[in-house]
Design a protein around this motif. Sequence first.
Motif, PDB file in Angstrom:
ATOM      1  N   ALA A  65      24.785  98.437  25.526  1.00  0.00           N
ATOM      2  CA  ALA A  65      25.339  98.984  24.289  1.00  0.00           C
ATOM      3  C   ALA A  65      25.081  98.057  23.103  1.00  0.00           C
ATOM      4  O   ALA A  65      24.921  98.515  21.966  1.00  0.00           O
ATOM      5  N   GLN A  66      25.022  96.759  23.366  1.00  0.00           N
ATOM      6  CA  GLN A  66      24.780  95.781  22.304  1.00  0.00           C
ATOM      7  C   GLN A  66      23.297  95.606  21.996  1.00  0.00           C
ATOM      8  O   GLN A  66      22.938  94.901  21.051  1.00  0.00           O
ATOM      9  N   GLY A  67      22.447  96.242  22.801  1.00  0.00           N
ATOM     10  CA  GLY A  67      21.012  96.107  22.593  1.00  0.00           C
ATOM     11  C   GLY A  67      20.420  94.883  23.257  1.00  0.00           C
ATOM     12  O   GLY A  67      19.241  94.565  23.041  1.00  0.00           O
ATOM     13  N   ASP A  68      21.211  94.198  24.062  1.00  0.00           N
ATOM     14  CA  ASP A  68      20.719  93.016  24.783  1.00  0.00           C
ATOM     15  C   ASP A  68      20.149  93.485  26.118  1.00  0.00           C
ATOM     16  O   ASP A  68      20.764  93.332  27.175  1.00  0.00           O
ATOM     17  N   TYR A  69      18.945  94.050  26.065  1.00  0.00           N
ATOM     18  CA  TYR A  69      18.383  94.690  27.250  1.00  0.00           C
ATOM     19  C   TYR A  69      17.994  93.686  28.331  1.00  0.00           C
ATOM     20  O   TYR A  69      18.194  93.942  29.523  1.00  0.00           O
ATOM     21  N   HIS A  70      17.459  92.555  27.928  1.00  0.00           N
ATOM     22  CA  HIS A  70      17.093  91.550  28.927  1.00  0.00           C
ATOM     23  C   HIS A  70      18.347  90.970  29.588  1.00  0.00           C
ATOM     24  O   HIS A  70      18.360  90.730  30.803  1.00  0.00           O
ATOM     25  N   GLY A  71      19.383  90.758  28.782  1.00  0.00           N
ATOM     26  CA  GLY A  71      20.642  90.291  29.353  1.00  0.00           C
ATOM     27  C   GLY A  71      21.241  91.328  30.294  1.00  0.00           C
ATOM     28  O   GLY A  71      21.817  90.988  31.335  1.00  0.00           O
ATOM     29  N   ALA A  72      21.088  92.605  29.926  1.00  0.00           N
ATOM     30  CA  ALA A  72      21.601  93.681  30.776  1.00  0.00           C
ATOM     31  C   ALA A  72      20.864  93.715  32.109  1.00  0.00           C
ATOM     32  O   ALA A  72      21.474  93.913  33.172  1.00  0.00           O
ATOM     33  N   ILE A  73      19.544  93.518  32.055  1.00  0.00           N
ATOM     34  CA  ILE A  73      18.766  93.518  33.296  1.00  0.00           C
ATOM     35  C   ILE A  73      19.242  92.406  34.225  1.00  0.00           C
ATOM     36  O   ILE A  73      19.416  92.613  35.435  1.00  0.00           O
ATOM     37  N   GLU A  74      19.480  91.233  33.672  1.00  0.00           N
ATOM     38  CA  GLU A  74      19.966  90.125  34.497  1.00  0.00           C
ATOM     39  C   GLU A  74      21.342  90.442  35.083  1.00  0.00           C
ATOM     40  O   GLU A  74      21.635  90.117  36.241  1.00  0.00           O
ATOM     41  N   ALA A  75      22.181  91.082  34.274  1.00  0.00           N
ATOM     42  CA  ALA A  75      23.518  91.442  34.765  1.00  0.00           C
ATOM     43  C   ALA A  75      23.425  92.479  35.877  1.00  0.00           C
ATOM     44  O   ALA A  75      24.162  92.413  36.869  1.00  0.00           O
ATOM     45  N   PHE A  76      22.517  93.437  35.728  1.00  0.00           N
ATOM     46  CA  PHE A  76      22.342  94.438  36.785  1.00  0.00           C
ATOM     47  C   PHE A  76      21.752  93.807  38.051  1.00  0.00           C
ATOM     48  O   PHE A  76      22.074  94.220  39.166  1.00  0.00           O
ATOM     49  N   ARG A  77      20.896  92.806  37.879  1.00  0.00           N
ATOM     50  CA  ARG A  77      20.374  92.108  39.063  1.00  0.00           C
ATOM     51  C   ARG A  77      21.511  91.387  39.795  1.00  0.00           C
ATOM     52  O   ARG A  77      21.540  91.348  41.035  1.00  0.00           O
ATOM     53  N   THR A  78      22.426  90.827  39.029  1.00  0.00           N
ATOM     54  CA  THR A  78      23.594  90.186  39.637  1.00  0.00           C
ATOM     55  C   THR A  78      24.429  91.210  40.397  1.00  0.00           C
ATOM     56  O   THR A  78      24.921  90.949  41.503  1.00  0.00           O
ATOM     57  N   ALA A  79      24.576  92.391  39.799  1.00  0.00           N
ATOM     58  CA  ALA A  79      25.331  93.462  40.459  1.00  0.00           C
ATOM     59  C   ALA A  79      24.643  93.898  41.743  1.00  0.00           C
ATOM     60  O   ALA A  79      25.296  94.159  42.760  1.00  0.00           O
ATOM     61  N   ALA A  80      23.312  93.975  41.712  1.00  0.00           N
ATOM     62  CA  ALA A  80      22.561  94.377  42.907  1.00  0.00           C
ATOM     63  C   ALA A  80      22.734  93.354  44.024  1.00  0.00           C
ATOM     64  O   ALA A  80      22.852  93.710  45.200  1.00  0.00           O
ATOM     65  N   ALA A  81      22.772  92.085  43.654  1.00  0.00           N
ATOM     66  CA  ALA A  81      22.957  91.036  44.662  1.00  0.00           C
ATOM     67  C   ALA A  81      24.372  91.069  45.235  1.00  0.00           C
ATOM     68  O   ALA A  81      24.581  90.807  46.425  1.00  0.00           O
ATOM     69  N   ALA A  82      25.345  91.416  44.387  1.00  0.00           N
ATOM     70  CA  ALA A  82      26.738  91.454  44.842  1.00  0.00           C
ATOM     71  C   ALA A  82      27.027  92.675  45.703  1.00  0.00           C
ATOM     72  O   ALA A  82      27.892  92.633  46.578  1.00  0.00           O
ATOM     73  N   ASP A  83      26.297  93.759  45.456  1.00  0.00           N
ATOM     74  CA  ASP A  83      26.519  95.009  46.205  1.00  0.00           C
ATOM     75  C   ASP A  83      25.159  95.556  46.632  1.00  0.00           C
ATOM     76  O   ASP A  83      24.641  96.507  46.045  1.00  0.00           O
ATOM     77  N   PRO A  84      24.565  94.965  47.662  1.00  0.00           N
ATOM     78  CA  PRO A  84      23.168  95.280  48.022  1.00  0.00           C
ATOM     79  C   PRO A  84      22.919  96.739  48.364  1.00  0.00           C
ATOM     80  O   PRO A  84      21.803  97.228  48.170  1.00  0.00           O
ATOM     81  N   MET A  85      23.913  97.439  48.879  1.00  0.00           N
ATOM     82  CA  MET A  85      23.692  98.826  49.295  1.00  0.00           C
ATOM     83  C   MET A  85      23.890  99.824  48.158  1.00  0.00           C
ATOM     84  O   MET A  85      23.831 101.030  48.375  1.00  0.00           O
TER      85      MET A  85
END
Length: 229
Positions: A118-138
């Motif tokens: 929402a803030q337009g920080d797309y690269h930061g969002a990608i990193e945050a989503f990668r963190t989410a993927a690692a926390a919830d692999p399935m």
Amino acid sequence: MKWAIYLVLAVLVAGGWMYHLKPDSAIAPLQEKIAHAEASGESEELEKIDKWRADIKGKEDEKTFTGILLAFLSAGLVGVVVVMEVLPAVAHRFTHAVYDSAEEVEVDVMHDARSKVAQGDYHGAIEAFRTAAAADPMNRLPWVEIAKIQRENLDDPMGAIQTFRTALESQEWELNDAAYLLFRLAELYDEDAKDRMTAASILNQVMEQFPNTRHSANARHRLHEWGLI
């Protein structure tokens, strides 16, 4: 407010039981009259015995009916409290016990990632989503969101393709998740990379891996639309 209603109903039912359990003061005098009539042997009183016995039976039947009614009311009140209050509370506690960890991932990580989008920080969002993927692999959603950002916000469809390939190679997915990721990958190859043959190869992979499923049928239908089968 509802607990006040429950309390009033409980008091009324309890009062009904107290009244019901008290001996009927009208029965004892009738029984005494019957005993006296039988002892005296007077014809006038003997003629009244049947009526008195009928009166006693009527009062006993009335008392029995009242007891049954009170039993139903008591069971109904208990049932309402259990269904409306106890079971939801138990289910709520059970749900929290089972899903608390997943909810923490959603609140702490996914929310943070969406805020960055929402803030337009797309690269930061990608990193945050990668963190989410690692926390919830399935959970396939973080990978889908990363690819969406790359395709729509960063104009990087090839990066989105690589994201889906990384997701597919990272672990063994459930059938529906694997099929979904493969379909999205085929879509990117066909629409963005203009590589229909690779897209068709991926759809054939779906048919081979998941035969006799709706995913296989959907893949076959798409290939038929493309005139490849």
